[in-house]
Design an enzyme around this catalytic site. Structure first.
Site, PDB file in Angstrom:
ATOM      1  N   LYS B  77      43.753  12.853  36.955  1.00  0.00           N
ATOM      2  CA  LYS B  77      43.063  13.660  37.972  1.00  0.00           C
ATOM      3  C   LYS B  77      42.170  12.752  38.826  1.00  0.00           C
ATOM      4  O   LYS B  77      41.563  11.808  38.303  1.00  0.00           O
ATOM      5  CB  LYS B  77      42.220  14.726  37.262  1.00  0.00           C
ATOM      6  CG  LYS B  77      41.564  15.744  38.183  1.00  0.00           C
ATOM      7  CD  LYS B  77      40.844  16.796  37.343  1.00  0.00           C
ATOM      8  CE  LYS B  77      40.141  17.840  38.194  1.00  0.00           C
ATOM      9  NZ  LYS B  77      39.461  18.860  37.359  1.00  0.00           N
ATOM     10  N   SER B 152      40.473  23.635  38.543  1.00  0.00           N
ATOM     11  CA  SER B 152      40.566  22.605  39.547  1.00  0.00           C
ATOM     12  C   SER B 152      41.597  21.516  39.266  1.00  0.00           C
ATOM     13  O   SER B 152      41.996  20.802  40.174  1.00  0.00           O
ATOM     14  CB  SER B 152      39.201  21.940  39.710  1.00  0.00           C
ATOM     15  OG  SER B 152      38.851  21.234  38.544  1.00  0.00           O
ATOM     16  N   SER B 176      38.863  24.469  34.088  1.00  0.00           N
ATOM     17  CA  SER B 176      39.691  23.698  35.027  1.00  0.00           C
ATOM     18  C   SER B 176      40.900  22.989  34.421  1.00  0.00           C
ATOM     19  O   SER B 176      41.718  22.450  35.153  1.00  0.00           O
ATOM     20  CB  SER B 176      38.831  22.665  35.755  1.00  0.00           C
ATOM     21  OG  SER B 176      38.091  23.296  36.772  1.00  0.00           O
TER      22      SER B 176
END
Lengths: 94, 471
Positions: B77, B152, B176
């Site tokens: 990420k 997210s 997330s």
């Protein structure tokens, strides 16, 4: 009247919104802050606030020397770099 | 011919080590998939083919194939630092910032001979539940392109679901990892707070942020946890207690384990197929000899408002460092104050600005007691609720989300978006480990997730139970 004085909070947060942006964001935040009111239903008398869970201990590191980033490395992320210092805008005279 | 991208991470490493498939061969299969699908789904902010291929060639030359992730392509990420790559956290304010070091999880992955393939898209500074808040582009759900992948860690979930990578790393502050995993039909593990080092993670809310894997199955999550779990002197919130071999314990039986079903979950509106999926998972557990108990978390509904005060408060402090002086985006201004304000106002997106303002307000004089302090006290009560629950049961089961994925641009207000996290947020407030496991689809064909929550630092049992209910 809303208790959320957006222009004051902007100053505290280092932001300066444009007028149309300010209006939109304030509307959203007012709605969110109103929603927070349901927390008033919870009796929290005598309750300690929780910041970290019980497992977290603040520990001290051994007093050892480690090498950090070099000046050459730090400079990579900024084009405008003075003689061994970050260059910033004027502070005096504002 | 075998399609390597269909293999789990565990199977891939095993076959590479046995010599059945090559490292470069594996990487090229994934790169081909990326070429076919990436334009539509847009999961990556950065892909480094050349560096990955070079690494693969090096590994293929080695006589001893060592390392738990030997030759495995991994995606990270974009709010986690990988040396030499840009780390933007999905924000314009960090555009151009190149990481000068590896995050501890990245270092661990490299040490085990995993190959970093690229950086995945996310909501700006991990603030969001759909990846629509990325400053660059939205990511789409590979199951149906009209839908969001969740967030997210939407890029990390989508690239695993699209078979563009074997396994991915995400971060979870309020759901997330688990919510996008549920929306895309993959496994998402949020470890206990303190189990995995956050050194090198761009901080959002430090008392809540956790790093974990998004994977094709539970075994792969166990494999990655074996690599990234443990104490790290660089992150003082990591706890120095024993790390199990999570792969080793996966197969054991779960007979006699007590599983709690949270009564208050049904006070919320939950989509029918998600209730059905929960019920069939409960039946599976019963079939394995588990005892099912009804459990109360009386203050469950106060988790969301508590979180949306605490997380923005911490964010307003953490994001004060982005001032345009040392790295990233810089604007103009004759004087320093003006320069700061212009840089931050132009560099941050709407949702980030909203949260910085809410957090600044909640911490400001005259409001601190009523907001931040009140929320932190409610957080204590919620933690106590979970402590009581875990005196009676070994794990809890609940839906990961109240609905399946929604369409792009469907959520109208920020508050409506926040509600997406009602079942994931309580877990972060208490710092517990949890996992989202795929449990079928709804009538539109969208994936459904079931969430299991374990006791603090008992990921071993959590993974074992999850392994028993996965399809």
């Amino acid at each position: 009247m809303s208790k959320f004085d957006i222009e004051k909070v902007e100053r505290l947060a280092g932001l300066k919104l444009k007028d149309d942006e300010r209006e939109r964001i304030k509307r959203d935040i007012d709605e969110i802050i109103n929603y927070f009111d349901i927390l008033k239903e919870v009796d929290t008398d005598g309750i300690d606030p929780l910041v970290y869970t019980k497992w977290t201990r603040l520990t001290l590191r051994n007093d050892e020397v480690h090498t950090g980033l070099t000046l050459e490395e730090i400079k990579k992320n900024r084009k405008l770099f003075g003689n061994n210092f970050f260059r910033v805008r004027r502070i005096i005279g504002e | 011919m075998m399609d390597i991208t269909k293999l789990t991470a565990y199977e891939t490493v095993k076959r590479i080590k046995s010599g059945e498939i090559g490292v470069k061969e594996t990487l090229l299969s994934y790169l081909k998939k990326i070429e076919e699908r990436e334009d539509l789904i847009k999961t990556f902010i950065l892909i480094d083919r050349d560096r990955a291929i070079k690494k693969a060639e090096e590994l293929d030359q080695l006589e001893h194939k060592e390392g738990l992730l030997f030759g495995l392509p991994v995606a990270i990420k974009d709010n986690i630092n990988v040396y030499g790559y840009e780390a933007t956290a999905g924000s314009k304010i960090l555009k151009g910032y190149v990481s000068l070091y590896d995050a501890s999880v990245v270092e661990s992955i490299k040490r085990e001979n995993g190959i970093i393939l690229g950086k995945t898209n996310c909501d700006e500074f991990a603030m969001g539940s759909s990846t629509e808040n990325s400053a660059f582009f939205p990511t789409r759900n590979p199951v149906n392109l009209e839908y969001v992948p969740g967030g997210s860690s939407g890029g990390s979930a989508a690239c695993v679901a699209a078979e563009e990578v074997a396994i991915a790393i995400g971060s979870d502050t309020g759901g997330s990892i688990r919510e996008p995993a549920a929306f895309c039909g993959v496994v998402g593990l949020k470890p206990t707070y303190g189990r995995v080092s956050r050194y090198g993670l761009i901080a959002f809310a430090s008392s809540l942020d956790v790093i974990g894997p998004l994977s094709k199955d539970v075994r792969d999550a166990a494999l990655m946890l074996n690599v990234i779990a443990g104490f790290d002197a660089h992150d003082e919130t990591t706890v120095d207690i024993k790390v199990d071999d999570y792969l080793d314990i996966l197969e054991g039986n779960i007979k006699g384990k007590k599983i709690g079903v949270i009564k208050e979950v049904m006070d919320f509106e939950v989509q029918k197929e998600l209730k059905d999926a929960l019920e069939s998972s409960i039946q599976k557990l019963k079939g394995e000899g588990c005892e099912i108990l009804e459990i109360s978390i009386p203050y469950l509904k106060y988790a969301l408002p508590s979180y949306y005060i605490i997380a923005p408060s911490e964010a307003s402090s953490n994001l004060a460092r982005f001032d345009g002086v040392r790295y990233g985006y810089e604007s103009d201004g004759a004087y320093l104050r003006e320069f700061y304000e212009n840089t931050r106002t132009e560099g941050f997106g709407d949702e980030v600005k909203r949260r910085i303002l809410i957090g600044t307000f909640a911490l400001s004089e005259g409001y601190f007691e009523d907001y931040y302090l009140k929320a932190s006290k409610v957080r204590r009560i919620i933690e106590m609720d979970f402590e009581n629950a875990f005196e009676q049961v070994d794990a809890l089961i609940l839906p990961t989300t109240a609905t399946t994925a929604f369409k792009l641009n469907e959520k109208k207000s920020p508050l409506e978006m926040y509600m997406t996290d009602i079942f994931t947020i309580p877990v972060n407030l208490a710092g517990l480990p949890a996992i989202s496991v795929p449990a079928g689809t709804d009538k539109a064909g969208l994936p459904v997730g079931v969430q299991l929550v374990g006791k603090w630092f008992e990921e071993a049992l959590l993974l074992r139970i999850a392994h028993h209910i996965e399809e």
